[in-house]
Write a protein that holds these residues in place. Structure first.
Motif, PDB file in Angstrom:
ATOM      1  N   TYR A  11      -1.608  -6.857  -8.853  1.00 28.99           N
ATOM      2  CA  TYR A  11      -1.854  -5.939  -7.742  1.00 28.99           C
ATOM      3  C   TYR A  11      -2.358  -6.710  -6.376  1.00 28.99           C
ATOM      4  O   TYR A  11      -3.031  -7.452  -6.474  1.00 28.99           O
ATOM      5  N   ILE A  30       2.044  -3.147  -4.076  1.00 28.59           N
ATOM      6  CA  ILE A  30       1.064  -1.941  -3.962  1.00 28.59           C
ATOM      7  C   ILE A  30       0.874  -1.205  -5.132  1.00 28.59           C
ATOM      8  O   ILE A  30       0.108  -0.206  -5.323  1.00 28.59           O
ATOM      9  N   GLU A  31       1.784  -1.347  -6.189  1.00 33.28           N
ATOM     10  CA  GLU A  31       1.586  -0.846  -7.384  1.00 33.28           C
ATOM     11  C   GLU A  31       2.282  -1.668  -8.601  1.00 33.28           C
ATOM     12  O   GLU A  31       3.371  -2.108  -8.193  1.00 33.28           O
ATOM     13  N   VAL A 252       0.080  12.259  -1.557  1.00 32.38           N
ATOM     14  CA  VAL A 252      -0.198  13.810  -1.127  1.00 32.38           C
ATOM     15  C   VAL A 252      -1.083  13.231   0.271  1.00 32.38           C
ATOM     16  O   VAL A 252      -1.883  12.540   0.487  1.00 32.38           O
ATOM     17  N   ARG A 255      -5.157  15.495   6.227  1.00 27.54           N
ATOM     18  CA  ARG A 255      -5.053  16.246   7.613  1.00 27.54           C
ATOM     19  C   ARG A 255      -3.886  15.738   8.268  1.00 27.54           C
ATOM     20  O   ARG A 255      -3.641  14.695   8.391  1.00 27.54           O
ATOM     21  N   ASP A 302     -11.007  11.032  15.609  1.00 26.86           N
ATOM     22  CA  ASP A 302     -12.345  11.896  14.869  1.00 26.86           C
ATOM     23  C   ASP A 302     -12.719  10.782  13.584  1.00 26.86           C
ATOM     24  O   ASP A 302     -14.030  10.568  13.616  1.00 26.86           O
ATOM     25  N   TYR A 306     -16.523   8.661  13.292  1.00 28.36           N
ATOM     26  CA  TYR A 306     -17.358   8.651  12.329  1.00 28.36           C
ATOM     27  C   TYR A 306     -17.886   7.337  11.688  1.00 28.36           C
ATOM     28  O   TYR A 306     -18.546   7.073  11.000  1.00 28.36           O
TER      29      TYR A 306
ATOM     30  N   SER B  10      -2.755   0.700  -9.417  1.00 31.20           N
ATOM     31  CA  SER B  10      -2.397   1.346  -8.215  1.00 31.20           C
ATOM     32  C   SER B  10      -3.969   1.523  -7.393  1.00 31.20           C
ATOM     33  O   SER B  10      -4.593   2.559  -7.779  1.00 31.20           O
ATOM     34  N   VAL B 299     -14.075   2.627  -3.038  1.00 28.38           N
ATOM     35  CA  VAL B 299     -14.390   4.076  -2.803  1.00 28.38           C
ATOM     36  C   VAL B 299     -14.758   4.598  -4.273  1.00 28.38           C
ATOM     37  O   VAL B 299     -15.440   5.692  -4.168  1.00 28.38           O
ATOM     38  N   ARG B 332     -18.280  12.159   2.910  1.00 25.90           N
ATOM     39  CA  ARG B 332     -17.297  10.804   2.358  1.00 25.90           C
ATOM     40  C   ARG B 332     -17.338  10.880   0.785  1.00 25.90           C
ATOM     41  O   ARG B 332     -16.375  10.080   0.516  1.00 25.90           O
ATOM     42  N   GLU B 335     -14.592  13.065   0.151  1.00 22.68           N
ATOM     43  CA  GLU B 335     -13.262  12.375   0.395  1.00 22.68           C
ATOM     44  C   GLU B 335     -12.880  11.170  -0.878  1.00 22.68           C
ATOM     45  O   GLU B 335     -11.670  10.877  -1.195  1.00 22.68           O
ATOM     46  N   ARG B 338     -11.267  12.954  -3.449  1.00 28.85           N
ATOM     47  CA  ARG B 338      -9.893  13.424  -2.831  1.00 28.85           C
ATOM     48  C   ARG B 338      -9.184  12.195  -3.056  1.00 28.85           C
ATOM     49  O   ARG B 338      -7.689  12.485  -3.801  1.00 28.85           O
ATOM     50  N   GLU B 339      -9.485  11.144  -2.884  1.00 20.88           N
ATOM     51  CA  GLU B 339      -8.637   9.772  -3.056  1.00 20.88           C
ATOM     52  C   GLU B 339      -8.213   9.549  -4.463  1.00 20.88           C
ATOM     53  O   GLU B 339      -7.075   9.331  -4.953  1.00 20.88           O
ATOM     54  N   GLY B 342      -5.902  12.464  -5.786  1.00 16.16           N
ATOM     55  CA  GLY B 342      -4.557  11.909  -5.281  1.00 16.16           C
ATOM     56  C   GLY B 342      -3.837  10.966  -6.036  1.00 16.16           C
ATOM     57  O   GLY B 342      -2.733  11.023  -6.424  1.00 16.16           O
ATOM     58  N   ARG B 343      -4.609  10.095  -6.612  1.00 11.70           N
ATOM     59  CA  ARG B 343      -4.041   9.048  -7.344  1.00 11.70           C
ATOM     60  C   ARG B 343      -3.709   9.437  -8.718  1.00 11.70           C
ATOM     61  O   ARG B 343      -2.941   8.772  -9.334  1.00 11.70           O
ATOM     62  N   PRO B 348      -3.340  19.315  -5.552  1.00 14.84           N
ATOM     63  CA  PRO B 348      -4.475  19.528  -4.512  1.00 14.84           C
ATOM     64  C   PRO B 348      -4.649  20.724  -4.158  1.00 14.84           C
ATOM     65  O   PRO B 348      -3.754  21.772  -4.199  1.00 14.84           O
ATOM     66  N   GLU B 351      -6.633  21.090   1.873  1.00 14.63           N
ATOM     67  CA  GLU B 351      -6.652  20.004   2.782  1.00 14.63           C
ATOM     68  C   GLU B 351      -6.607  18.588   1.801  1.00 14.63           C
ATOM     69  O   GLU B 351      -7.192  17.827   2.134  1.00 14.63           O
ATOM     70  N   PRO B 391     -17.891  17.242   9.314  1.00  8.52           N
ATOM     71  CA  PRO B 391     -16.660  17.983   9.440  1.00  8.52           C
ATOM     72  C   PRO B 391     -15.537  17.141  10.198  1.00  8.52           C
ATOM     73  O   PRO B 391     -15.887  17.083  11.354  1.00  8.52           O
ATOM     74  N   PRO B 392     -14.230  17.182   9.748  1.00  7.25           N
ATOM     75  CA  PRO B 392     -13.358  16.498  10.697  1.00  7.25           C
ATOM     76  C   PRO B 392     -13.298  17.349  11.992  1.00  7.25           C
ATOM     77  O   PRO B 392     -13.320  18.543  12.032  1.00  7.25           O
TER      78      PRO B 392
END
Lengths: 444, 583
Positions: A11, A30-31, A252, A255, A302, A306, B10, B299, B332, B335, B338-339, B342-343, B348, B351, B391-392
């Protein structure tokens, strides 16, 4: 691009793709599954067919060669020299992804950098090791501002080496040329490393170009003890490239179509700013990004906000009123200012003065808004003083020429000069001893 | 239990096969570099592993080693004053070992295994003990006496007490359960995803005093309670969290820097040892544990950092301490979920967040509470959780904020407009709320002043009235206001500027005791009542505003804690000056 019949591929590995025509392109894994790898091609997949193409796996990640004489050179997005000079003989090759700095090894940034711009030095001071982005919009003079900062930036009491690393991410030829000629004109090119990816270059290179720039910056800062200022323009193009590639991988979306890991991904770039205990060098970042429709809540500004330690926001209204730099100081912020200013750093009254200027300016702007609705006659006499103050503040304090380099003393004194028009009792945020010392005093 | 091999890589997600017998959430070591990983999904014979470290360079075919136990936090003396990453690796030791940058595959014990501690036994041979009973204590720092407890699941009689000075691995007590003799050391392990047991949860009873005026007076949080701080960037979330970590009166602070800035963690690290606890005068580091998993660190480890932190907090709660957990930022953390989701190609929800976001957040906040700990002495402990939310775009309707608000009892809404005016802490007094007023009012009436509730309500009434009047002024101008309303405007301004606003960077202003908070606000409300009296006697408003003691009210926030006797004098001044105007 999927590659079959592979063995022993890791990888993140770098690949070389040899086309039928003999052309060589580069990609990264990437995979990877058993016998199958997904490869992202840097130069784009145009002209690649599924036949007669060979893929070579290089058993290493994306790397860049570095050496002390890298300073003064210009690279493209694949890490190749494009300045026509002699080849660089690398001292070592570094993986461009780097490693996160151990939070325990970090030293807190507290050395003031004088940019010569009052709206920054006076109101939102920048310190070494900080990441302070410029939130701009299309058509605003962010490039001029960044170039001016690169030219004027200076730290007191230090004679360590100083270098600028500039990453052009998908910007137009004109903009890139502006930076290069600005650097040449002032001789800054001698201490700069440039990475150029133009709008016409493959967008996938935009993902690696800030990382290459930062890898070089880390080398200069933490191995050669230099103070490095990294300017990256335009980070919005980086995010667009990331979105493009994420969509191509059918992930997926989070935002507004941006991948859910945009925050994490951006942080692996921005968090490479900083100082390390026991090392003399530092990395200061000024990323530039253009906000789509000047909207601060758009995911790019945004999420950047942060991660970064504040932001400098440019304002369209100021720009059309020909106030340069068009920095809207109210929403602008430098989070690290508190330890970088004050006695021994700038001047003892700096923190109080800054708060007072903010308050007075906000109050003046507020009163002005009310006056727009119900007429100036409805304002109290004090409010009128504040309105006048805010006008002068915009025209005299914020506004300065593109070549004007004000010392921080000058900026602070200018602040006092404007505050001296207000009644003394309104200056609640300044300690009495400073009022005594500076209020209505002509300071030279 | 068998070792398996990798079939797909991945990013932080790795698929492996052949791990027969391995269970969900079991810890595994992945590949040649032996990276930390956790099994998050099993589908037939395919195991999905979430890897806590960078996976670049990992290949299919490399081995995966099963440990057959879940990921555990190591609990024992030496936690206080430490700084860990999200999977409890000690950062200072990691730096000594591998340099300034985080390299992968480092395996370091969370606690110092060499250091010897002085164990003071509190049990005798033949004592009967049950889980949670205190076997003895160790002085862990100048503030904290670390209690060595009987681990969960062990009942019996003490048969041996040994080693007075010992490392954390040495057997110090042996307990005979009748069927087996257990050797107890000072260190125990606990799976991070499983809440530690308590014997009973109770309603919170005392305020968590934070020294921040707007919080303690208007939106208080209690020991064992939960609060959240949502706000757009630049509105001062982190400064609020730092202030609470520094000044709140919990016994232990666990600060989780989850996916936030590296320089901020450096700030906490450099500053805390310098600061003194207002009560004991000891360094604040003597009661603090830091978890730092900055945004650029892996993460999956960020996802784990919250569980690691709360598990450590629970361990100290079990000793009978009040613990405050600051989680910056839970967004965070969400998130990171979420990450990973997703993998894993899960369906989902809002958002892109996984549909179990709400239940995970609720489960985290539910690990707070005021409890009776396990053990025969029925000691009390508490955990308060203060979670920052990012919050975004500052939009509070987003899933993380909404799901958080469903479980927490206190909401401190940060307002960027206040931040622009450099009004800090930028907690909006109109939108924020606390559901703990009853508890705090009751406590303050006894411990601070009987009129606590009265002046709090009066002040809030004025502030609300001011907000309404401001709307009005926008339309019709300031001229139309009656003198009464003008007085309200002026007094509200005093409340905002002289009470709500607090300078975190001023050595005196940064912390205010409940007594002083009450005294300042009392002065302002007293001035309001006296001014009203004067208005009734037809004194001109401008003259009421200009009495000299106003200056003293404004500067009262800077009166040091040991000179609170100055307050009654100011009150007398106000009284005399206004009475003079009336006569």
């Amino acid at each position: 691009m999927f590659v079959e019949d592979i063995n022993g591929v890791a990888y993140g590995e770098l690949t070389e793709i040899i086309l039928e025509s003999g052309e060589t392109r580069h990609g990264t894994v990437i995979e990877v599954g058993e016998g199958l790898a997904l490869v992202q091609v840097f130069e784009g997949t145009r002209g690649i067919s599924t036949e007669n193409v060979k893929v070579k796996f290089l058993a290493k990640g994306v790397e860049i060669g570095v050496a002390p004489d890298i300073v003064g050179r210009i690279f493209n997005g694949s890490g190749e020299l494009i300045d026509g000079g002699p080849p660089l003989i690398p001292k070592k090759r570094l993986n461009i992804h780097g490693h996160p700095i151990n939070p325990y090894a970090r030293d807190y940034p507290d050395e003031f950098i004088q940019t010569g711009i009052s709206a920054i030095d006076g109101m939102n001071p920048l310190v070494r090791g900080q990441k302070l982005p410029i939130f701009s919009g299309s058509g605003l003079p962010h490039s001029a501002l960044a170039a001016q900062i690169a030219r004027q930036a200076k730290v007191f009491k230090s004679n360590d080496g100083f270098a600028v690393v500039f990453a052009a991410i998908g910007i137009t030829f004109d903009e890139a040329d502006y930076f290069i000629s600005e650097f040449k004109k002032t001789g800054a090119i001698e201490r700069a490393v440039l990475f150029i990816n133009l709008a016409s270059d493959p967008s996938i290179e935009r993902l690696s170009i800030p990382r290459m720039a930062l890898t070089v910056a880390e080398y200069l800062a933490f191995e050669l003890d230099m103070h490095v200022l990294v300017i990256m323009s335009d980070m919005s193009n980086y995010c667009e490239a990331l979105k493009e590639i994420s969509a191509a991988r059918k992930e997926v979306p989070g935002r507004r179509g941006y991948p859910g890991y945009l925050y994490t991904d951006l942080s692996t770039i921005y968090e490479r700013a900083g100082r390390i205990k026991g090392k003399r060098g530092s990395i200061t970042q000024i990323p530039i990004l253009t906000m789509p429709e000047d909207d601060k809540t758009h995911p790019i500004p945004d999420l950047t906000g942060y991660i970064t330690e504040g932001q400098i926001i440019l304002d369209r209204g100021f720009n059309s009123a020909e106030i340069y730099p068009p920095i809207d100081v109210l929403p602008s912020l430098s989070r690290l200012k508190d330890k970088g200013i004050g006695e021994g750093k700038t001047r003892e009254d700096h923190a109080d003065l800054l708060n007072q200027l903010y308050y007075a300016y906000a109050r003046g702007k507020n009163a002005k808004e009310i006056a727009v609705v119900i007429g100036e006659s409805a304002l109290s006499p004090e409010d009128i003083l504040f309105v006048n103050f805010s006008d002068r503040f915009e025209n005299e304090f914020i506004c300065q020429g593109r070549d004007v380099n004000r010392t921080v003393e000058d900026s602070l004194n200018l602040g006092w000069k404007l505050l001296s028009e207000l009644p003394k009792k309104e200056l609640k945020r300044v300690r009495p001893e400073y009022i005594e010392k500076y209020y209505q005093k002509v300071i030279k | 239990m068998k070792d398996g091999s990798i079939i797909k890589v991945s990013g932080p997600l790795i698929l492996a096969k052949g791990l027969k017998g391995t269970k969900i959430y079991d810890l595994v070591y992945v590949g040649n570099a032996k990276l930390f990983g956790e099994v998050v999904e099993i589908r037939g014979s395919i195991y999905s592993i979430q890897v806590y470290e960078e996976t670049e360079g990992t290949q299919p075919g490399e081995l995966v080693y099963s440990t057959n136990e879940p990921f555990m936090a190591e609990l024992g003396p030496g936690l206080i004053g430490s700084i860990f990453d999200g999977i409890q690796r000690p950062l200072p030791a990691l730096r000594r070992e591998s340099g300034d940058f985080m390299l992968k595959g480092s395996k370091l014990s969370p606690l110092d295994r060499e250091k010897k501690y002085d164990f003071c036994p509190l049990v005798k041979i033949d004592d009967k003990v049950i889980p949670g009973d205190i076997l003895g204590t160790v002085k862990e720092s100048n503030l904290i006496s670390h209690k060595i407890m009987v681990p969960f699941g062990i009942n019996g009689t003490v048969v041996e007490i040994s080693a007075v000075e010992a490392t954390i691995d040495t057997t110090i007590v042996k307990i005979d359960s009748g069927t087996e003799v257990f050797s107890i050391s000072m260190c125990q392990k606990w799976p991070i995803r499983q809440p530690r047991r308590v014997s009973k949860k109770m309603r919170p009873q005392e305020p968590l005093v934070t020294g921040q005026r707007v919080i303690d007076m208007f939106f208080p949080v209690v020991k064992g309670g939960t609060a959240c701080v949502p706000g757009p960037f630049g509105s001062g979330k982190t400064v609020v969290q730092h202030q609470l970590a520094k000044w709140s009166d919990a016994d232990i602070i666990v600060y989780i820097g989850c996916g936030e800035r590296g320089n901020e963690m450096a700030d906490v690290l450099l500053e805390l040892p310098e600061l003194k606890d207002p009560k004991s005068g000891e360094s604040l580091m003597e009661r603090t544990i830091l978890i730092a998993n900055t945004s650029n660190m892996p993460v999956a480890a960020r996802e784990a950092s919250i569980s690691t932190g709360i598990t450590i907090a629970e361990y100290y709660r079990d000793m009978g301490y009040s613990v405050a957990v600051m989680a910056d930022s839970t967004s965070r953390w969400a998130e990171a979920m979420r990450e990973m989701s997703g993998r894993l190609q899960e369906m989902p929800g809002d958002e892109g967040f996984p549909s179990y976001l709400g239940s995970r957040l609720a489960a985290f906040y539910e690990r707070s509470g005021n409890v009776i700990c396990i053990g025969s002495d029925k000691r009390k402990g508490s955990i308060s959780i203060i979670g920052a939310v990012s919050p975004p775009g500052g939009d509070l309707s987003e899933p993380v904020t909404q799901e958080t608000l469903r479980v927490v009892k206190v909401f401190w809404g940060l307002d960027d407009k206040l931040a622009y005016q450099r009004h800090f802490p930028a907690i909006n007094w109109i939108t924020s709320y606390s559901l703990y007023h009853d508890i705090v009012d009751e406590y303050a009436a006894i411990n601070v002043s009987p009129n606590w509730k009265e002046i709090r309500r009066k002040a809030m009434e004025l502030l609300k009235r001011e907000a309404d009047l401001e709307e009005l002024i926008r339309f019709v101008g300031v001229d139309t206001l009656s003198d009464n309303d003008r007085l309200i405007m002026e007094v509200s301004r005093m409340i905002r500027e002289d009470f709500l606003r607090q300078n975190a960077f001023d050595s005196i202003d940064t912390y205010t005791s409940l007594e002083k908070e009450h005294l300042i606000l009392d002065l302002i409300i007293y001035y309001f009542h006296k001014a009203n009296e004067a208005l009734k006697s037809n004194v001109e408003l401008g003259r009421i505003f200009q009495i000299p003691s106003r200056e003293n009210i404004a500067r009262s926030e800077l009166i040091p804690e040991d000179r609170l006797f100055q307050f009654p004098d100011i009150k007398i001044e106000i009284k005399n000056e206004i009475n003079e105007l009336i006569s």
